[in-house]
Design an enzyme around this catalytic site. Structure first.
Site, PDB file in Angstrom:
ATOM      1  CB  CYS A 268      27.855 -12.552  -4.424  1.00  0.00           C
ATOM      2  SG  CYS A 268      29.408 -12.392  -3.516  1.00  0.00           S
TER       3      CYS A 268
ATOM      4  CG  ASP B 183      23.791 -11.946  -2.677  1.00  0.00           C
ATOM      5  OD1 ASP B 183      23.957 -13.044  -2.116  1.00  0.00           O
ATOM      6  OD2 ASP B 183      24.723 -11.145  -2.888  1.00  0.00           O
TER       7      ASP B 183
ATOM      8  CD  GLU C 221       5.876   6.769 -13.488  1.00  0.00           C
ATOM      9  OE1 GLU C 221       5.208   7.337 -14.359  1.00  0.00           O
ATOM     10  OE2 GLU C 221       6.849   6.001 -13.749  1.00  0.00           O
ATOM     11  CG  LEU C 222       4.524   2.732  -6.874  1.00  0.00           C
ATOM     12  CD1 LEU C 222       3.339   1.937  -6.381  1.00  0.00           C
ATOM     13  CD2 LEU C 222       5.706   2.555  -5.914  1.00  0.00           C
TER      14      LEU C 222
ATOM     15  CD  GLU D  53      27.925  -4.329   3.812  1.00  0.00           C
ATOM     16  OE1 GLU D  53      28.102  -4.747   2.638  1.00  0.00           O
ATOM     17  OE2 GLU D  53      28.034  -5.049   4.816  1.00  0.00           O
TER      18      GLU D  53
END
Lengths: 124, 124, 124, 124, 124, 124, 124, 124, 124, 124
Positions: G40, G47, G63-64, G82
């Site tokens: 945060c 977070d 590509e993972l 956001e």
């Protein structure tokens, strides 16, 4: 696994665990922290898991805010699962001096394998 | 945590717990109250949780309506988790004089940390 | 709670529990009835719950059809939770003479409070 | 239900909802608050439930801390379910001016009956 | 199934459904009643189920207490599943004059068969 | 799969499906039967599954008792999954003449493979 | 919330997202990453959440391994919910040029409030 | 990812998919195979997942036994997730010529990331 | 329940249970069969349930295929719940001669009542 | 089952299990591997299951990477359930010399029957 990793993260300085006087006797406290994260000392990849601490306080209880800071400090430390759980138990016992305590670490799967480590105080 | 908070909510007057004569011997009653709420004495923010009372009645049982008023009265009292559970146990034992009793408080997570407190009568 | 309600429903006549000879020894039967309903003697409002009977038969087993009629007969009787569970246990033991038996009543929440009553035979 | 209760809680002053400028366009935000509590204006008994707000921001987003203070302020206000959900929608729309918004209130059972209220902006 | 049963429970007098003025426009109310019970007109055995009412109020909302009395009055009435759901819809629409309404009845299994009935207003 | 099996169970005589006059218009009935069993025509091994029938009645509703006898009669019939679901749909439509109907068969895994068949009336 | 935080984490350099040529047309890929963590920007507290990416590839797929490095790099970056979701969407679209894409962030509760953010490409 | 891997497993010969004549028109078949396993072409490590095939048959249905052999043959083939799902779709459409078909592959997490691939016939 | 039914199904011939030599000592085997079905001797209606067998093998283990045939043979036999479980235990013990064994039958609800029967060897 | 299969897979060479020195005493490690697969020695069809290893380390812990290679090597080996679990226990004990250990294999249903095997060290 060579020696270089075996002790990784065990001697690293961490924020102090604070306590406050317990007002009662003979009861049990369970604290569940599902947002644990650290780093694998070998691959440098992040690990994730849930840490559960269950204890019978003697004279003092753990202060949750200091516990949160302590647990949060593992975020960028390279340390193995077994050492995480056993170090948390030792640090917890040193600061809280509980009548008894259990620490459980349930770690997210890596390569399709899930690990759970559980350590008790007093050691049997 | 200084002294100011350590006793918070322990001496506050609460509605009386009423009882009615038990018609039988040697059975167990469990009461689950998932709508407990109180206030953190330090931050003044509301806390939420589930209180469970399990007991073996001796001569009397707790009257549910008076228990509901008693539990509802914590709504605006500043008191820590450990003290909530232990005070409910002590107040319950004083009014019901049960053969044995357990009170468990399972509180909603704060800062990603969930707490469960459990106290028994008679104290070991 | 005055005397008027304390015995409500305990002396009311109910359909007979029938039995049949057990063909074997040393086993356990559990019967779960999630459709229990009765009436609160004070408010006249309906109560709902699940009744579980677990027992080790001696010479006879309970006949399910007669149990269904017996349980169904609580439908319009005013009786408290504690008395429901303990009366079922006593009626069951009288007709079946089991080696041991447990009756558990788990009642739907009222005013946000859920009750579970558990009674055993032989009484400790 | 007479007039005395119909408007209960609708005109009561509540903490301001604050906003911050959205950095992007055309996305959706869902906020789930499972710790809502208020008071029944008729019986003075506490109500509990989960409030969900889902909206498409226009120029600003709701600030979570001010939303928490706003929701927390219902704690001791006497107000009916329908009015809770519709007032939150109106207050939210006034402060955030979203492109669209939905507020859902799922309330805990009372007398065995559970209520869910859902309101949309713009009204159809 | 002969004529004798086909209309069973449809003409029986039930407690009045009361309403109160809605303070807002264009929202939806869902009411879940998991404690419905009635009697099978043929076998005289009790039926159990969950009734869900979802509606868009026009000028008035249903008063929950009168709904509870109305639903509770089915307790000793002999009536089939299809008629239960459709009668509740008709009685509800007559008293509330909603913009739209749905009634769903989910009944407990009988002979290994579970039934769900759903009716809408306005009829298509 | 040779011809011998392709029609297996499609021409076998089954108990008649009975109906009763519907008292209302425009509603939907769902019937869930989790205790379906038949026999594989090739291996003679038993198959198990859940049959769901959802329909909008026109003039008549299906009588549950006759449906139970009809479904139970598949117990010793050799018939494939696809034929089970489509035959139930055809038999149901013939007897009930519904405005619309869907039959779904969810069968237990065989060799690690689970099958779900779904058929609609009117056929598209 | 002042300007200092509004853009936090939006301009920070992150590891490149790599791609590989898709061998087929017209299909959908969903990637679920339950181990997202960031910081945060205001409180410096960690977070946690789950990021889901769903897209229709055009010429290339993500590509993972590079996605894992990219997501892992948020670990010590201060950024609001956001902005996390919208930045991931923008970075993803820039590198993959998909036909369409959705990013959803489901974040762990803070102060009893849970947030879900969902953004689509192309923006409506 | 270089070319060497991009086509891995796409040209490998697999057991034939067999069919049998459908006896009905206009229905849908869903087949769930939770025991899929193949090998990553790069790391040679095993992959695991669930394959779901949903289709509207035209003249023929897939024979489950031949599907089981076909799926089982991926066991020692090196092939990427996207290619698995798209190849199964193409092979399935070639043999069954369905009116429409969908293949979904839900693969077990690797490095904390879970992938789902979904492809449809006819391609949009 | 008269004598006619009390022994129903106990003397009926069933397929032989076969065994194979155990290669190890001191371990436990649990077998779960969720597809049990038999017939009520009184009503001739089908019963359904899950049979679980847990045992410590001595010299031999049960062969699963013969167990499947044995269990499948109850399909058209009229027999009560208590007798099903106890007969399976006796037949199992006769063929396997285990060090210890437990058989549990969990039967689907009939008339809203669910039954579980559990028997152990050696009988206490 | 003849002799040919009884020993299948018990003598086959498998990758070595490696260990690393434990840094602590008296704690418990649980490892869950839901991606186990082997081959039925009789039918040559693949088997699937979850292997769980729980142990108290003495001087050394199992290295997860070598365990993964070891478990993965069962992929194309023909071996029965009972032998899988007992061989893993023996191989594990030989390499780790733990104070105590348990191995559990939970295998996917075959023909509607699910098997669980559990073995302990030291053998009782």
């Amino acid at each position: 696994m060579n020696k270089k990793y075996a002790h990784a993260g065990l001697d690293q300085k961490l924020p102090a665990l604070k306590t406050f006087p317990s007002q009662f006797k003979d009861y049990e406290i369970t604290i569940v922290i599902p947002e644990f994260t650290s780093v694998c000392p070998k691959t440098k990849q992040p690990d994730f898991g849930t840490i559960t601490i269950r204890y019978t306080p003697d004279k003092v209880c753990i202060e949750l805010k200091s516990l949160k800071m302590y647990i949060g400090a593992y975020r960028n430390i390279g340390i193995f699962y077994e050492n995480i759980v056993n170090r948390i138990l030792e640090d917890f016992v040193t600061s809280c001096k509980p009548i008894q305590a259990t620490v459980i670490g349930e770690f997210n799967p890596r390569g399709g394998i899930r690990s759970i480590i559980e350590a008790h105080y007093p050691r049997k």
